[in-house]
Design an enzyme around this catalytic site. Structure first.
Site, mmCIF file in Angstrom:
data_model
loop_
_atom_site.group_PDB
_atom_site.id
_atom_site.type_symbol
_atom_site.label_atom_id
_atom_site.label_comp_id
_atom_site.label_asym_id
_atom_site.label_seq_id
_atom_site.Cartn_x
_atom_site.Cartn_y
_atom_site.Cartn_z
ATOM 1 N N CYS A 86 0.921 -1.076 0.193
ATOM 2 C CA CYS A 86 0.013 -0.134 -0.090
ATOM 3 C C CYS A 86 0.980 1.350 0.008
ATOM 4 O O CYS A 86 1.592 1.426 0.976
ATOM 5 C CB CYS A 86 -1.076 0.031 1.223
ATOM 6 S SG CYS A 86 -2.170 1.422 1.344
ATOM 7 N N CYS A 105 -11.092 14.769 4.195
ATOM 8 C CA CYS A 105 -12.115 13.897 4.856
ATOM 9 C C CYS A 105 -11.788 13.709 6.166
ATOM 10 O O CYS A 105 -10.748 13.482 6.888
ATOM 11 C CB CYS A 105 -12.219 12.432 4.177
ATOM 12 S SG CYS A 105 -12.122 12.567 2.378
ATOM 13 N N ASN A 122 -11.984 2.811 11.110
ATOM 14 C CA ASN A 122 -10.966 2.633 12.049
ATOM 15 C C ASN A 122 -10.886 3.853 12.925
ATOM 16 O O ASN A 122 -11.091 5.080 12.324
ATOM 17 C CB ASN A 122 -9.505 2.458 11.304
ATOM 18 C CG ASN A 122 -9.580 1.080 10.443
ATOM 19 O OD1 ASN A 122 -9.884 0.022 11.411
ATOM 20 N ND2 ASN A 122 -9.315 1.000 9.206
HETATM 21 N N1 SAH Z 1 -7.326 9.225 -1.205
HETATM 22 C C1 SAH Z 1 -7.583 8.111 -1.728
HETATM 23 C C2 SAH Z 1 -6.593 7.065 -1.360
HETATM 24 C C3 SAH Z 1 -6.721 6.714 0.194
HETATM 25 S S1 SAH Z 1 -7.025 5.098 0.157
HETATM 26 C C4 SAH Z 1 -8.862 7.644 -1.517
HETATM 27 O O1 SAH Z 1 -9.784 8.382 -0.581
HETATM 28 O O2 SAH Z 1 -9.565 6.778 -1.875
HETATM 29 C C5 SAH Z 1 -7.542 5.114 1.903
HETATM 30 C C6 SAH Z 1 -9.041 4.329 2.113
HETATM 31 O O3 SAH Z 1 -9.456 4.385 3.600
HETATM 32 C C7 SAH Z 1 -10.163 5.247 1.479
HETATM 33 O O4 SAH Z 1 -10.993 4.554 0.977
HETATM 34 C C8 SAH Z 1 -10.480 6.049 2.649
HETATM 35 O O5 SAH Z 1 -11.839 6.661 2.327
HETATM 36 C C9 SAH Z 1 -10.434 5.047 3.671
HETATM 37 N N2 SAH Z 1 -10.335 5.447 4.972
HETATM 38 C C10 SAH Z 1 -10.027 6.882 5.395
HETATM 39 N N3 SAH Z 1 -10.299 6.857 6.641
HETATM 40 C C11 SAH Z 1 -10.563 5.747 7.163
HETATM 41 C C12 SAH Z 1 -11.188 5.250 8.586
HETATM 42 N N4 SAH Z 1 -10.838 6.227 9.583
HETATM 43 N N5 SAH Z 1 -11.553 3.921 8.633
HETATM 44 C C13 SAH Z 1 -11.637 3.241 7.566
HETATM 45 N N6 SAH Z 1 -11.203 3.646 6.264
HETATM 46 C C14 SAH Z 1 -10.839 4.640 6.094
#
Ligand code: SAH
Length: 352
Positions: A100, A111, A288
């Site tokens: 990853c 976000c 998470n």
């Molecule tokens: N910016 C890109 C790449 C990051 S991927 C994207 O948003 O897709 C990371 C993944 O984990 C994304 O699907 C994101 O939404 C998710 N994610 C972010 N925070 C999280 C959290 N606290 N718990 C679970 N998934 C989370």
């Protein structure tokens, strides 16, 4: 700054000007097939090795390494030349080993439930900084007591890949052509940058597209994923439909289940409808914990019930196995600077 994995083959040829032509092949295969540093490339004369090591330093200096899941998950915190830091996670599964990778130091997408988003944006990574994450993880995977080959790459680390799409795409091409990982085993995850998705749709390599959806109505998504105000769902779905039409690769929707926020029956119905019409696969991720977001993840029984409901509604859905939780390596937990204030999440204005 140029680092070891930044130059293209043509650029390395320039650097090797005056050397016999076969040196370029030796160097390129040393870097991308044997995956060793120039200093260890004993096929090259010593003076040349020293010159290359000097001109092309590694980009990533290890600052910390954490291991979890019985050694099956490894996370690195790397320091970059300018003091920025990023993280990379290596995950071994019975049938594959996945890296990853981060694409930016920090992230501007803001976000609120994501630790990287809470900390804000630092800068884009270079091609070399992205590619080197794969090489370094592959070296470690190959060196273990049971050597493993890295088979899959997910662009799901820190940052928004499609906000750094030029460099990410050049890294994708390098990983595919020179590190030999097939496009079907590369997944770009995006918060929903519509022009970036359209760009991918017109590239030749059919990589997998994952869209971090989290909400399937604009009111909720505007709040959870602020970039939705710029690229609302109708535009996002249209771009996904184009991707599907161009590539015929199954799209996946990522959905972090947040207790009482996006795990209601209406959410299941909206999500199932969107997934059905795009033939998308839904990846449910129980939220998470992150320092700057108070709401909990949906409890496991209701995660399972939400999945069952999606299936009942005719959608294709699975719950993503969580990795690296106790070392903060799980989805949304990557944040390089552990000292970042945890009291008040910094809300950022929409990126321009
Ligand atoms: N910016 C890109 C790449 C990051 S991927 C994207 O948003 O897709 C990371 C993944 O984990 C994304 O699907 C994101 O939404 C998710 N994610 C972010 N925070 C999280 C959290 N606290 N718990 C679970 N998934 C989370």
């Amino acid at each position: 700054m140029t680092s070891l994995y930044d130059p293209t083959r043509a650029e390395l040829a320039t650097l090797l000007d005056g050397e016999p032509r076969y040196r370029l092949d030796q160097l390129w295969s040393g870097l991308y097939e044997q995956r060793v540093e120039p200093a260890e490339l004993t096929t090259l004369p010593k003076a040349l090795r020293a010159r290359l090591a000097e001109a092309l330093p590694l980009a990533l200096t290890p600052a910390a390494e954490s291991v979890s899941d019985d050694g099956q998950t490894v996370k690195w915190l790397w320091r970059l030349h300018d003091g920025a830091s990023i993280e990379t996670v290596l995950m071994h599964y019975p049938d594959r080993s996945t890296v990853c990778v981060s694409t930016q130091a920090g992230c501007a997408m803001a976000c609120g439930f994501c630790a990287t988003g809470q900390a804000g944006f630092e800068r884009n990574l270079s091609v070399g900084e992205i590619v080197e994450q794969v090489v370094r993880a592959a070296q470690v995977a190959a060196a273990g007591p049971t050597p493993r080959r890295v088979s899959n790459i997910v662009f799901m680390g820190m940052g928004e890949p499609l906000a750094n799409v030029e460099r990410v795409w050049r890294a994708v091409e390098r990983i595919h052509a020179d590190l030999g990982i097939s496009a079907r085993h590369l997944t770009i995850s995006t918060v929903g940058i519509v022009p970036g998705i359209r760009r991918l749709a017109h590239e030749s390599l059919p990589v997998n597209l994952a869209v971090s959806l989290h909400a399937a109505n604009d009111t909720l998504r505007d709040e959870l994923v602020p970039i939705n105000r710029r690229y609302p769902l109708a535009d996002l779905y249209a771009a996904c439909a184009d991707y599907l039409a161009e590539k015929n690769r199954r799209i996946s929707f990522e959905w972090a289940l947040i207790d009482g926020v996006n795990d209601n029956d209406s959410d299941a119905r909206e999500l199932a409808a969107a997934a059905r019409s795009l033939r998308a696969h839904i990846n449910l991720i129980p939220l998470n914990a992150t320092p700057g977001w108070p709401t909990q993840g949906t409890p496991p029984e209701r995660v399972a019930a939400f999945r069952d409901r999606l299936v009942e509604l005719g959608a294709n859905a699975t719950v993503r196995a969580n990795r690296g939780n106790e070392i903060d390596a799980a989805c949304g937990q990557l944040r390089a600077n552990q000292e970042v204030s945890v009291s008040a999440p910094r809300r950022r204005p929409l990126p321009h």
